[in-house]
Structures are given as C-alpha cells and as structure tokens.
Motif scaffolding. Sequence first.
Motif, short mmCIF file in Angstrom:
data_model
loop_
_atom_site.label_atom_id
_atom_site.label_comp_id
_atom_site.label_asym_id
_atom_site.label_seq_id
_atom_site.Cartn_x
_atom_site.Cartn_y
_atom_site.Cartn_z
N ASN A 1 -14.52 5.80 11.96
CA ASN A 1 -13.96 7.13 12.06
C ASN A 1 -12.65 7.07 11.42
OD1 ASN A 1 -11.90 6.49 14.30
ND2 ASN A 1 -13.59 5.81 15.38
N LEU A 2 -12.03 8.30 11.12
CA LEU A 2 -10.70 8.51 10.54
C LEU A 2 -9.83 7.37 11.14
CD1 LEU A 2 -9.08 9.66 8.17
CD2 LEU A 2 -8.66 11.53 9.83
N GLU A 3 -9.69 7.45 12.53
CA GLU A 3 -8.57 6.52 13.05
C GLU A 3 -8.48 5.09 12.81
OE1 GLU A 3 -6.68 5.88 17.71
OE2 GLU A 3 -8.68 6.78 17.15
N LYS A 4 -10.00 4.71 12.91
CA LYS A 4 -10.09 3.04 12.68
C LYS A 4 -9.79 2.71 11.01
CE LYS A 4 -11.49 1.82 16.81
NZ LYS A 4 -10.70 0.75 17.65
N ALA A 5 -10.29 3.71 10.55
CA ALA A 5 -10.04 3.57 8.75
C ALA A 5 -8.55 3.46 8.64
CB ALA A 5 -10.85 4.60 8.02
N ALA A 6 -7.72 4.47 9.20
CA ALA A 6 -6.47 4.76 8.76
C ALA A 6 -5.73 3.40 9.12
CB ALA A 6 -5.91 5.87 9.54
N ARG B 1 -3.43 1.13 6.51
CA ARG B 1 -1.97 1.15 6.64
C ARG B 1 -1.38 -0.18 7.00
NH1 ARG B 1 -2.45 6.80 10.26
NH2 ARG B 1 -1.90 7.88 8.38
N ARG B 2 -2.31 -1.33 7.09
CA ARG B 2 -1.99 -2.65 7.15
C ARG B 2 -1.90 -3.18 5.77
NH1 ARG B 2 -5.63 -3.59 11.76
NH2 ARG B 2 -7.32 -4.44 10.20
N GLY B 3 -2.20 -2.46 4.74
CA GLY B 3 -2.28 -2.76 3.37
C GLY B 3 -3.35 -3.31 2.82
N VAL B 4 -4.61 -3.33 3.46
CA VAL B 4 -5.94 -4.14 3.18
C VAL B 4 -6.39 -3.69 1.61
CG1 VAL B 4 -6.25 -4.72 5.39
CG2 VAL B 4 -7.49 -2.57 4.29
N MET B 5 -5.79 -2.53 1.21
CA MET B 5 -6.53 -1.91 0.08
C MET B 5 -5.72 -2.63 -1.27
SD MET B 5 -9.15 -0.48 0.85
CE MET B 5 -9.33 0.10 -0.70
N MET C 1 0.61 -1.10 0.17
CA MET C 1 0.04 0.11 -0.17
C MET C 1 1.05 1.20 -0.06
SD MET C 1 -1.33 2.64 1.86
CE MET C 1 -0.80 2.51 3.48
N PHE C 2 0.55 2.27 -1.11
CA PHE C 2 1.37 3.33 -0.96
C PHE C 2 0.24 4.40 -0.35
CE2 PHE C 2 3.30 0.75 -4.40
CZ PHE C 2 4.53 0.93 -3.91
N GLU C 3 0.83 5.21 0.68
CA GLU C 3 0.13 6.25 1.17
C GLU C 3 0.43 7.72 0.55
OE1 GLU C 3 -0.98 8.53 5.31
OE2 GLU C 3 -0.46 6.28 5.57
N THR C 4 -0.17 8.22 -0.09
CA THR C 4 0.30 9.37 -0.90
C THR C 4 -0.64 10.51 -0.44
OG1 THR C 4 -1.53 8.83 -2.45
CG2 THR C 4 0.71 7.82 -2.93
N ALA C 5 -0.21 11.69 -1.21
CA ALA C 5 -1.17 13.06 -0.54
C ALA C 5 -1.35 13.87 -1.98
CB ALA C 5 -0.32 13.73 0.43
#
Length: 234
Positions: free
Chosen positions: A199-204, A208-212, A1-5
């Motif tokens: 919420n945002l924290e739970k989704a993040a 970040r575990r790469g499930v997407m 998973m690549f976290e981008t902005a």
Amino acid sequence: MFETATFDDPVVLEPAIRKRWASLETSSAAAVLRAVCPEEWRDITSVLAAFSLNPSLWLKKGGNRGDIAKQIDDSFAALGWRETRVDLITEGVLVSKKGLEMERLPAVRQEGYLVDNFKGRVALDVEWNAKDGNLDRDLSAYRAWHEAGVISAAVLITQDRVRLKTLAERLWADHLEKLSGTKRHTKLPIDLGTSTTTNLEKAALRVRRGVMGTCPLPIVAATEATWNGRPYSP
C-alpha cells in the motif's frame, strides 16, 4: 533521495487525474517521464484517467488482488506493455595502466524478476494487495536497473489502504442495510485491516529511507476519489 511533486504541475499531469490519485514521487519522476519517455507517460496517464475502482470487483471475496491488478495490467497490455523479466549481466575487464585490455573476467548474470509491465525504458508494477515484501524486491530492482542504464524511470501503482478501508466499511454497511434494513456490524468480505500488504504507506516508508537512490519513481495510489461512485453489488 529527493521527494518532489512535479505531478502537481498541470502541464505534467492533468489536474483531473491528479485529484483522483494519491501521489508520491522521487527525483522529479513525473516530469522526467513526460520529457524522456513521452509515449510511455501518455500510456500511464491514459490508464490512470480511465480507471475507476469498482466495488463489485474490489470487495469480491477471493478476487481482490487478482481482479483489480488484472484490470490495470490488461489496460497496459492493450497499449503494448508486456510482462518482462529483466536480467543484468556484469562483465569485468582488466585494463593496463596504458589503457590496453589485458583480460576479460567471466560474466556474472543477475537474474531479475517478472515486472508486471515494461515498455521502452519504463518498468511498472501494480502492487495492489500482495505481501509488502514485494516492495523491497521491486524498489531494489528499480534502483539496480536505473544505475545500470536499463530504465529511465519506474512506476508503482498501489492503494491508499487507510482511506480505502473507510470507504469499504461505508459501502459494506450500506449494502447490509439494503439487505436487512439495518447496518449490522459484520466483517468485510475481504481483509483490509492488515498492515503487511502492499500500500502507499508501506511504499512511502521505504522510499523515504532513500532505497531508490537517484531512480525517478512516481507512486500513485487509489483513494476514495478513484471510486466509480457505485454501491457494492455482489
């Protein structure tokens, strides 16, 4: 998973919208949506720009999830988005070494769930205050649909629970002071303390575990900057 902005790019997302929502994305999702699904991206950004968090709906006892989520869903419905169930059908084909089809195996249907909003090649859910298990269902479905070529991206709209709890407590205290002249310490009319809701924290944590996988996903969350600036009024 690549976290981008890519949502920080003013060409991709107007800074005025960016300032009002907390954001997290994978695989350059905002830029992908703008380039590949321009009509749907215009819809999304117009809804985000127009929405403001109304304390009278948000802090209404018994109506927290329904009223806010319905308000956002109705905005998308007005733009042609529809609640839709997405099923996947997998069919196996046996092929010889020479490339000749020998046999078709029985098709297997994987029943999906009703995604809140679907248009073109974009799935969008509003997870305002549901059980956080919904996130596991949503994210795994997005990945499967993307890998099957059904969607180009998915979108999740939720809340920044920590920041909104602080705002809610302030608005509630102001309301009590207006009623009685003192900021009594009484419970909020809705429960914002639980950590088991979406919420945002739970989704993040999940993202970040790469499930997407490689599925582009922007997550936008309401914060105190999304608030309309008005006091709570029952």
